[in-house]
Design a protein around this motif. Structure first.
Motif, PDB file in Angstrom:
ATOM      1  N   LEU A  71       0.827  -1.207   0.000  1.00 24.48           N
ATOM      2  CA  LEU A  71       0.000   0.000   0.000  1.00 24.48           C
ATOM      3  C   LEU A  71       0.853   1.245   0.000  1.00 24.48           C
ATOM      4  CD1 LEU A  71      -2.057  -1.299   3.005  1.00 24.48           C
ATOM      5  CD2 LEU A  71      -3.056  -1.090   0.735  1.00 24.48           C
ATOM      6  N   SER A  72       0.270   2.351  -0.479  1.00 24.99           N
ATOM      7  CA  SER A  72       0.874   3.673  -0.335  1.00 24.99           C
ATOM      8  C   SER A  72      -0.244   4.699  -0.453  1.00 24.99           C
ATOM      9  CB  SER A  72       1.951   3.913  -1.397  1.00 24.99           C
ATOM     10  OG  SER A  72       1.375   3.908  -2.690  1.00 24.99           O
ATOM     11  N   GLY A  73       0.077   5.939  -0.117  1.00 30.53           N
ATOM     12  CA  GLY A  73      -0.886   7.019  -0.291  1.00 30.53           C
ATOM     13  C   GLY A  73      -1.808   7.248   0.896  1.00 30.53           C
ATOM     14  N   ILE A  74      -2.912   7.969   0.646  1.00 29.56           N
ATOM     15  CA  ILE A  74      -3.826   8.439   1.688  1.00 29.56           C
ATOM     16  C   ILE A  74      -4.686   7.294   2.221  1.00 29.56           C
ATOM     17  CG2 ILE A  74      -5.763  10.004   2.161  1.00 29.56           C
ATOM     18  CD1 ILE A  74      -4.653  11.803  -0.088  1.00 29.56           C
ATOM     19  N   GLN A  75      -4.789   7.220   3.567  1.00 27.94           N
ATOM     20  CA  GLN A  75      -5.569   6.169   4.226  1.00 27.94           C
ATOM     21  C   GLN A  75      -6.420   6.793   5.332  1.00 27.94           C
ATOM     22  OE1 GLN A  75      -5.074   2.967   3.079  1.00 27.94           O
ATOM     23  NE2 GLN A  75      -3.419   3.672   1.727  1.00 27.94           N
ATOM     24  N   THR A  76      -7.557   6.166   5.622  1.00 26.28           N
ATOM     25  CA  THR A  76      -8.415   6.585   6.734  1.00 26.28           C
ATOM     26  C   THR A  76      -8.888   5.347   7.489  1.00 26.28           C
ATOM     27  OG1 THR A  76      -9.198   8.601   5.636  1.00 26.28           O
ATOM     28  CG2 THR A  76     -10.572   7.717   7.403  1.00 26.28           C
ATOM     29  N   ALA A  77      -8.748   5.389   8.801  1.00 28.71           N
ATOM     30  CA  ALA A  77      -9.258   4.306   9.659  1.00 28.71           C
ATOM     31  C   ALA A  77     -10.161   4.927  10.707  1.00 28.71           C
ATOM     32  CB  ALA A  77      -8.114   3.549  10.316  1.00 28.71           C
ATOM     33  N   GLY A  78     -11.267   4.243  11.023  1.00 33.76           N
ATOM     34  CA  GLY A  78     -12.201   4.766  12.003  1.00 33.76           C
ATOM     35  C   GLY A  78     -12.584   3.717  13.028  1.00 33.76           C
ATOM     36  N   TYR A  79     -13.182   4.164  14.127  1.00 37.36           N
ATOM     37  CA  TYR A  79     -13.641   3.268  15.186  1.00 37.36           C
ATOM     38  C   TYR A  79     -15.134   3.028  15.043  1.00 37.36           C
ATOM     39  CZ  TYR A  79     -15.228   1.687  19.745  1.00 37.36           C
ATOM     40  OH  TYR A  79     -15.826   0.976  20.741  1.00 37.36           O
ATOM     41  N   SER A  80     -15.557   1.772  15.190  1.00 37.71           N
ATOM     42  CA  SER A  80     -16.983   1.445  15.182  1.00 37.71           C
ATOM     43  C   SER A  80     -17.214   0.126  15.908  1.00 37.71           C
ATOM     44  CB  SER A  80     -17.510   1.353  13.743  1.00 37.71           C
ATOM     45  OG  SER A  80     -18.891   1.037  13.728  1.00 37.71           O
ATOM     46  N   ASP A  81     -18.055   0.152  16.935  1.00 38.71           N
ATOM     47  CA  ASP A  81     -18.466  -1.058  17.655  1.00 38.71           C
ATOM     48  C   ASP A  81     -17.292  -1.936  18.080  1.00 38.71           C
ATOM     49  OD1 ASP A  81     -21.166  -0.381  17.436  1.00 38.71           O
ATOM     50  OD2 ASP A  81     -21.317  -1.322  15.460  1.00 38.71           O
ATOM     51  N   GLY A  82     -16.272  -1.296  18.639  1.00 36.91           N
ATOM     52  CA  GLY A  82     -15.150  -2.048  19.176  1.00 36.91           C
ATOM     53  C   GLY A  82     -14.156  -2.540  18.141  1.00 36.91           C
ATOM     54  N   LYS A  83     -14.267  -2.090  16.906  1.00 36.69           N
ATOM     55  CA  LYS A  83     -13.388  -2.547  15.830  1.00 36.69           C
ATOM     56  C   LYS A  83     -12.772  -1.363  15.085  1.00 36.69           C
ATOM     57  CE  LYS A  83     -14.390  -7.094  15.929  1.00 36.69           C
ATOM     58  NZ  LYS A  83     -13.386  -8.170  16.062  1.00 36.69           N
ATOM     59  N   ILE A  84     -11.690  -1.665  14.357  1.00 39.04           N
ATOM     60  CA  ILE A  84     -11.115  -0.714  13.416  1.00 39.04           C
ATOM     61  C   ILE A  84     -11.783  -0.930  12.068  1.00 39.04           C
ATOM     62  CG2 ILE A  84      -9.003   0.052  12.247  1.00 39.04           C
ATOM     63  CD1 ILE A  84      -7.441  -1.311  14.584  1.00 39.04           C
ATOM     64  N   VAL A  85     -12.325   0.122  11.473  1.00 37.88           N
ATOM     65  CA  VAL A  85     -12.910   0.035  10.137  1.00 37.88           C
ATOM     66  C   VAL A  85     -11.941   0.691   9.156  1.00 37.88           C
ATOM     67  CG1 VAL A  85     -14.847   0.664   8.657  1.00 37.88           C
ATOM     68  CG2 VAL A  85     -15.250   0.074  11.058  1.00 37.88           C
ATOM     69  N   TRP A  86     -11.474  -0.117   8.197  1.00 36.23           N
ATOM     70  CA  TRP A  86     -10.490   0.374   7.206  1.00 36.23           C
ATOM     71  C   TRP A  86     -10.750  -0.345   5.887  1.00 36.23           C
ATOM     72  CZ3 TRP A  86      -6.134  -2.567   5.285  1.00 36.23           C
ATOM     73  CH2 TRP A  86      -5.275  -1.827   4.456  1.00 36.23           C
ATOM     74  N   ASN A  87     -10.808   0.412   4.827  1.00 34.88           N
ATOM     75  CA  ASN A  87     -11.046  -0.136   3.486  1.00 34.88           C
ATOM     76  C   ASN A  87     -12.290  -1.029   3.438  1.00 34.88           C
ATOM     77  OD1 ASN A  87      -8.960   1.199   2.322  1.00 34.88           O
ATOM     78  ND2 ASN A  87      -7.665  -0.586   1.946  1.00 34.88           N
ATOM     79  N   GLY A  88     -13.323  -0.634   4.193  1.00 32.48           N
ATOM     80  CA  GLY A  88     -14.594  -1.344   4.121  1.00 32.48           C
ATOM     81  C   GLY A  88     -14.681  -2.611   4.957  1.00 32.48           C
ATOM     82  N   SER A  89     -13.617  -2.945   5.698  1.00 34.05           N
ATOM     83  CA  SER A  89     -13.631  -4.154   6.534  1.00 34.05           C
ATOM     84  C   SER A  89     -13.302  -3.797   7.983  1.00 34.05           C
ATOM     85  CB  SER A  89     -12.622  -5.189   6.019  1.00 34.05           C
ATOM     86  OG  SER A  89     -12.953  -5.593   4.706  1.00 34.05           O
ATOM     87  N   SER A  90     -13.605  -4.723   8.907  1.00 37.16           N
ATOM     88  CA  SER A  90     -13.371  -4.493  10.337  1.00 37.16           C
ATOM     89  C   SER A  90     -12.207  -5.353  10.835  1.00 37.16           C
ATOM     90  CB  SER A  90     -14.630  -4.834  11.141  1.00 37.16           C
ATOM     91  OG  SER A  90     -15.684  -3.969  10.782  1.00 37.16           O
ATOM     92  N   TYR A  91     -11.410  -4.778  11.745  1.00 34.15           N
ATOM     93  CA  TYR A  91     -10.214  -5.455  12.251  1.00 34.15           C
ATOM     94  C   TYR A  91     -10.062  -5.184  13.750  1.00 34.15           C
ATOM     95  CZ  TYR A  91      -9.003  -5.376   7.261  1.00 34.15           C
ATOM     96  OH  TYR A  91      -9.015  -5.514   5.889  1.00 34.15           O
ATOM     97  N   ASP A  92      -9.380  -6.107  14.431  1.00 29.69           N
ATOM     98  CA  ASP A  92      -9.016  -5.882  15.832  1.00 29.69           C
ATOM     99  C   ASP A  92      -7.775  -5.002  15.925  1.00 29.69           C
ATOM    100  OD1 ASP A  92     -11.088  -7.406  16.993  1.00 29.69           O
ATOM    101  OD2 ASP A  92      -9.994  -9.253  16.521  1.00 29.69           O
ATOM    102  N   GLU A  93      -6.835  -5.207  15.016  1.00 34.81           N
ATOM    103  CA  GLU A  93      -5.667  -4.339  14.926  1.00 34.81           C
ATOM    104  C   GLU A  93      -5.099  -4.405  13.524  1.00 34.81           C
ATOM    105  OE1 GLU A  93      -1.745  -6.697  16.361  1.00 34.81           O
ATOM    106  OE2 GLU A  93      -3.056  -6.107  18.012  1.00 34.81           O
ATOM    107  N   LEU A  94      -4.297  -3.389  13.186  1.00 32.31           N
ATOM    108  CA  LEU A  94      -3.667  -3.339  11.867  1.00 32.31           C
ATOM    109  C   LEU A  94      -2.197  -2.966  12.037  1.00 32.31           C
ATOM    110  CD1 LEU A  94      -6.372  -1.357   9.832  1.00 32.31           C
ATOM    111  CD2 LEU A  94      -5.702  -3.742   9.432  1.00 32.31           C
ATOM    112  N   LEU A  95      -1.332  -3.556  11.216  1.00 34.04           N
ATOM    113  CA  LEU A  95       0.098  -3.250  11.246  1.00 34.04           C
ATOM    114  C   LEU A  95       0.561  -2.923   9.838  1.00 34.04           C
ATOM    115  CD1 LEU A  95       2.780  -3.116  12.839  1.00 34.04           C
ATOM    116  CD2 LEU A  95       3.095  -5.551  12.312  1.00 34.04           C
TER     117      LEU A  95
END
Length: 437
Positions: free
Chosen positions: A31-55
């Motif tokens: 990946l490269s470029g502009i990214q946005t991650a948000g919080y929702s219902d105890g999860k990370i929402v990024w690129n349309g999917s939910s995660y517990d953590e991202l690295l």
């Protein structure tokens, strides 16, 4: 021992916007470029999917970087503001307290290059930079060691005691459980590669690589503050009741003069109301600019200072900051002082409530919209009507907790030709400098 890694908590928001400058790997994707991650219902929402953590890991550590948008710096201090910041190393996102936390993972030495450039001007003398590299490395590794011991023994770290008449709190870094240290003044200022480094900073870190202050077999908890006000404070008066042999009562000068017993009220008042000679008693803008970044230089009087409040200002401020309605403030009484004259306990006497508070940072937080410069102050009450003062003046000394190295005093010592080991062993009495890796 190999060079350790460090995890640094940078920002804590419901949404984190960031830019990957270079190629980063995450979940098998490049990946490269502009990214946005948000919080929702105890999860990370990024690129349309939910995660517990991202690295997000860089493919080229020496050149790749990521930029975090709108990072708050100077949290709760008078210079608080937001800025975009760039970092080397990896970016980890986790869920914490119904927000996202952005954590930077990198090597200790790379972290230190940024800390030195963030904590002070990169134009500081080489000896001062080397001294600061050693104390920042020591403090960091001591905190990691201490936290590991707390976790291993499953002991509970308690940072307050409270009764009906007294509320004593102190603020250390043990509230960080998901990373080693934060990036703000609560720990050490760390602003990635946002603050331009210089060859001198990099040389100071590389030339002292792996060097730490030791007391016996333990790494020193090498605290530091902006300006001790001429007298260095002892650890136990600011944090837990542990007396470190290398953080002791000290007069910050070279005359050998004995420091008065500033735990006694009469001596503390005499000390604070005068301006004794000390390394940090300087107005030399060239020296101050070595330690103070642009926003720190907005503070001009710090060796000795004065703050005034009307009765309405003070009573409303204390109510807002403490959550306690004292009514009108009748008096602010010194109950206990440390060896630098800093208040450890202070009694707030009000028409509705009386309570003793401490330690030093809790006092500073209660008596200022941000943080009072220090808790080394005496109180003047003016225009007293029916036993209620209409104005309070706080006459004070120093900037910060005053424990360990005094940054402005050390800058003056560097200018006077002291070598970095001499500066260190002046402030950390009886310690030694050892190379760990």
């Amino acid at each position: 021992m190999n060079e350790p890694k460090v995890s640094v908590g940078i920002m804590f928001e419901p949404q984190i916007d960031f830019v990957l400058q270079g190629n980063y790997l995450c979940n098998g994707m490049t990946l490269s470029g502009i990214q946005t991650a948000g919080y929702s219902d105890g999860k990370i929402v990024w690129n349309g999917s939910s995660y517990d953590e991202l690295l997000f890991e860089p493919t080229e550590c020496s050149s790749d970087s990521f930029e975090l948008q709108d990072v708050t710096i100077g949290i709760n201090f008078h210079w608080e503001r937001k800025e975009n910041q760039r970092f080397r190393g990896a970016l980890k996102l986790i869920v914490e307290n119904e927000k996202l936390s952005a954590i930077n993972l990198l090597s200790v030495e790379d972290y230190l290059i940024s800390v030195i450039s963030s904590e002070m001007s990169a134009t500081a003398s080489v000896e001062l930079l080397k001294a600061h590299a050693v104390i920042s490395r020591s403090w960091l590794l001591a905190q990691i060691q201490k936290n590991n011991e707390i976790a291993d023994t499953k002991s509970e770290y308690i940072a307050f005691s409270q009764t009906e008449d007294e509320c004593i709190k102190w603020y250390d870094r043990e509230d960080h459980v998901n990373f080693n240290v934060c990036a703000d003044d609560h720990c050490q200022r760390y602003q990635g590669i946002t603050r331009a480094s210089t060859p001198n900073v990099e040389m100071a870190v590389r030339n002292t690589a792996g060097e730490v202050l030791m007391s016996g077999t333990r790494i020193c908890d090498a605290r530091f503050s902006k300006c001790c006000g001429g007298a260095v404070e002892e650890f136990q008066y600011c944090w837990e009741d542990v007396k470190h042999p290398y953080l002791v009562k000290l007069r910050d000068d070279k005359t050998g003069a004995v420091l008065p017993d500033l735990t006694k009220e009469v001596e503390a008042e005499k000390w604070i109301r005068t301006s004794p000679d000390a390394y940090c008693n300087t107005t030399d803008k060239r020296i101050l600019s070595q330690v103070l970044n642009n926003y720190d230089q907005e503070t001009t009087n710090f060796y000795r200072w004065k703050v005034s409040y009307t009765q309405n200002e003070l009573s409303e401020l204390i109510k807002k900051r403490s959550g306690v309605d004292y009514g009108e403030i009748v008096d602010l009484l010194p109950i206990e002082r440390g060896t630098s004259g800093r208040l450890v306990k202070m009694k707030i006497v009000g028409t509705k409530r009386t309570l003793t508070i401490g330690k030093e940072l809790e006092i500073r937080r209660t008596l200022s919209a941000s943080h009072l410069y220090s808790s080394a102050f005496v109180v003047e009450r003016e225009n007293i009507i029916n036993q209620i003062p209409r104005r309070f003046n706080l006459i004070g000394a120093g900037w910060g907790h005053g424990v360990g190295l005094c940054q402005i005093g050390a800058a003056v010592m560097g200018e006077q030709g002291f070598l970095y080991d001499q500066i260190l062993l002046h402030y950390y009495v009886g310690a030694s400098i050892n190379k760990l890796y």
